[in-house]
Design an enzyme around this catalytic site. Structure first.
Site, PDB file in Angstrom:
ATOM      1  N   ASN A 191       0.871  -1.175   0.000  1.00 45.04           N
ATOM      2  CA  ASN A 191       0.000   0.000   0.000  1.00 45.04           C
ATOM      3  C   ASN A 191       0.910   1.228   0.000  1.00 45.04           C
ATOM      4  OD1 ASN A 191      -1.784   2.049   0.467  1.00 45.04           O
ATOM      5  ND2 ASN A 191      -2.441   1.350   2.490  1.00 45.04           N
ATOM      6  N   TRP A 192       1.013   1.846  -1.139  1.00 39.49           N
ATOM      7  CA  TRP A 192       1.933   2.996  -1.262  1.00 39.49           C
ATOM      8  C   TRP A 192       1.406   4.235  -0.545  1.00 39.49           C
ATOM      9  CZ3 TRP A 192       3.315   2.744  -7.249  1.00 39.49           C
ATOM     10  CH2 TRP A 192       4.108   1.615  -7.472  1.00 39.49           C
ATOM     11  N   LYS A 193       0.139   4.233  -0.195  1.00 40.40           N
ATOM     12  CA  LYS A 193      -0.491   5.406   0.435  1.00 40.40           C
ATOM     13  C   LYS A 193      -0.224   6.659  -0.433  1.00 40.40           C
ATOM     14  CE  LYS A 193      -0.179   3.009   4.810  1.00 40.40           C
ATOM     15  NZ  LYS A 193      -0.130   3.052   6.254  1.00 40.40           N
TER      16      LYS A 193
ATOM     17  N   HIS B 227      -9.536   0.994   4.992  1.00 40.81           N
ATOM     18  CA  HIS B 227      -8.254   1.184   5.676  1.00 40.81           C
ATOM     19  C   HIS B 227      -8.460   2.095   6.878  1.00 40.81           C
ATOM     20  CE1 HIS B 227      -4.132   2.277   6.515  1.00 40.81           C
ATOM     21  NE2 HIS B 227      -3.776   1.211   5.824  1.00 40.81           N
TER      22      HIS B 227
ATOM     23  N   GLU C   9      -6.824   4.474   7.956  1.00 40.00           N
ATOM     24  CA  GLU C   9      -6.608   5.904   7.667  1.00 40.00           C
ATOM     25  C   GLU C   9      -7.855   6.511   7.023  1.00 40.00           C
ATOM     26  OE1 GLU C   9      -2.881   5.305   5.625  1.00 40.00           O
ATOM     27  OE2 GLU C   9      -2.046   4.635   7.536  1.00 40.00           O
TER      28      GLU C   9
ATOM     29  N   GLU D 162      -5.291  -5.221  10.244  1.00 42.31           N
ATOM     30  CA  GLU D 162      -4.252  -4.228  10.477  1.00 42.31           C
ATOM     31  C   GLU D 162      -4.504  -3.531  11.815  1.00 42.31           C
ATOM     32  OE1 GLU D 162      -2.391  -2.890   6.478  1.00 42.31           O
ATOM     33  OE2 GLU D 162      -4.089  -1.602   6.911  1.00 42.31           O
TER      34      GLU D 162
ATOM     35  N   GLY E 132       2.668   1.923  10.853  1.00 45.23           N
ATOM     36  CA  GLY E 132       3.627   3.024  10.755  1.00 45.23           C
ATOM     37  C   GLY E 132       4.337   3.345  12.062  1.00 45.23           C
TER      38      GLY E 132
ATOM     39  N   SER F  40       3.553  -2.483  10.288  1.00 49.38           N
ATOM     40  CA  SER F  40       4.994  -2.604  10.516  1.00 49.38           C
ATOM     41  C   SER F  40       5.536  -3.973  10.127  1.00 49.38           C
ATOM     42  CB  SER F  40       5.344  -2.268  11.972  1.00 49.38           C
ATOM     43  OG  SER F  40       5.012  -0.921  12.249  1.00 49.38           O
TER      44      SER F  40
ATOM     45  N   GLY G  65       2.968  -1.281   4.201  1.00 49.57           N
ATOM     46  CA  GLY G  65       3.012   0.155   3.943  1.00 49.57           C
ATOM     47  C   GLY G  65       4.443   0.596   3.666  1.00 49.57           C
ATOM     48  N   GLY G  66       5.087   1.122   4.691  1.00 52.09           N
ATOM     49  CA  GLY G  66       6.427   1.711   4.540  1.00 52.09           C
ATOM     50  C   GLY G  66       7.410   0.826   3.794  1.00 52.09           C
TER      51      GLY G  66
HETATM   52  P1  13P Z   1       3.096   0.075   7.649  1.00 57.80           P
HETATM   53  O1  13P Z   1       3.607  -1.203   7.021  1.00 57.80           O
HETATM   54  O2  13P Z   1       3.851   1.284   7.234  1.00 57.80           O
HETATM   55  O3  13P Z   1       2.968  -0.070   9.139  1.00 57.80           O
HETATM   56  O4  13P Z   1       1.600   0.293   7.091  1.00 57.80           O
HETATM   57  C1  13P Z   1       0.712  -0.757   7.083  1.00 57.80           C
HETATM   58  C2  13P Z   1      -0.494  -0.356   6.320  1.00 57.80           C
HETATM   59  O5  13P Z   1      -1.214   0.543   6.708  1.00 57.80           O
HETATM   60  C3  13P Z   1      -0.766  -1.046   5.057  1.00 57.80           C
HETATM   61  O6  13P Z   1      -2.038  -0.765   4.588  1.00 57.80           O
END
Ligand code: 13P
Length: 251
Positions: A9-11, A93, A95, A165, A171, A211, A232-233
């Site tokens: 997920n590149w956000k 998600h 967010e 998640e 994050g 994470s 994510g990251g």
């Molecule tokens: P991180 O891997 O950066 O914690 O993010 C997870 C995420 O929100 C994937 O959708």
């Protein structure tokens, strides 16, 4: 049997040049037929990425809107995404829930519309830290699934992937322990069994996100109920994401 999936997920990250380079590198990697690799890109890059790499890499969207068209400034409908040949989409998600106030009811509408249009949906669920500390994590997840996902029919469930998640792990560098993650995944699978059937329970992929990185991916992915990750990251650099893809192969 269910699919193994490694999804990034590149956000709201990456310039066009960075996104293009990353997708290019990922598309060239040797494939493991048993593992699905997906990247969820910002909408603005979808068309170009699908045209360039769609034969080698699944490119999905991070969000979509449930109405087909109309006065919804700033939104992009699932219908419009389908026109771009987008077939995979994230829904719910944390967010979107927390920063953009998406409610269970709105998510239910999004789930219905996306499934109706033939998308594979990656439905995200997760509890906040205070909910886990109060021992409410199982009931929070059950409520999120009941309110927004479990109205689908058994036949429609073929289009569903679930991503667990925990919000406190996103994050933050604080991954859920393999035991915490496996326990929740097993719980979700038991809900699928109760609500639908053994068949749905064994054939639905459940991904872990929060994470997740190369150093913990193999432990997580080797758990019986964890079918992959939503990253994510660590999905923003080819080397990091590739190491997680490798971890899935050996898990
Ligand atoms: P991180 O891997 O950066 O914690 O993010 C997870 C995420 O929100 C994937 O959708």
């Amino acid at each position: 049997m269910r699919e193994k999936i490694t999804a990034g997920n590149w956000k709201m990250n990456l310039s066009w040049e960075e996104a293009n380079n990353l997708a290019n590198q990922l598309a060239k990697q040797p494939k493991n037929v048993e593992e699905l690799i997906v990247v969820f890109s910002p909408n603005i890059y979808l068309k170009s990425l699908i045209e360039a790499y769609g034969d080698h890499l699944i490119i999905g969207a991070q969000n979509g809107y449930s109405e087909d068209s109309g006065a919804f400034t700033g939104e992009v409908s699932f219908k419009q995404l389908r026109e771009l040949e987008v077939k995979h989409v994230l829904i719910g998600h944390s967010e979107r829930r927390d920063l953009f106030h998406e409610t269970d009811l709105l998510l239910k509408k999004k789930v219905s519309k996306a499934v109706e249009l033939g998308f594979t949906i990656y439905f995200c669920c997760g509890e906040h830290l205070e909910e886990r500390d109060a021992d409410l994590h199982f009931s929070v997840i059950e409520k999120q699934l009941n309110n927004s996902l479990f109205h689908l029919s058994e036949a429609q469930f073929k289009q569903v992937v679930i991503a667990y998640e925990p919000v406190w792990a996103i994050g933050t560098g604080k991954t859920a322990s393999t035991e915490q993650a496996e326990e929740m995944h097993a719980f979700i699978r038991s809900l699928l069994q109760k609500k639908y059937s053994e068949k749905v329970a064994v054939s639905t992929s459940i991904l872990y996100g929060g994470s997740c990185k190369a150093s913990n991916a193999q432990d997580l992915f080797s758990q019986p109920n964890i079918d992959g990750g939503l990253i994510g990251g660590a999905s923003l650099q080819c080397a990091d994401f590739s190491a997680i893809i490798e971890a899935q192969k050996i898990a």
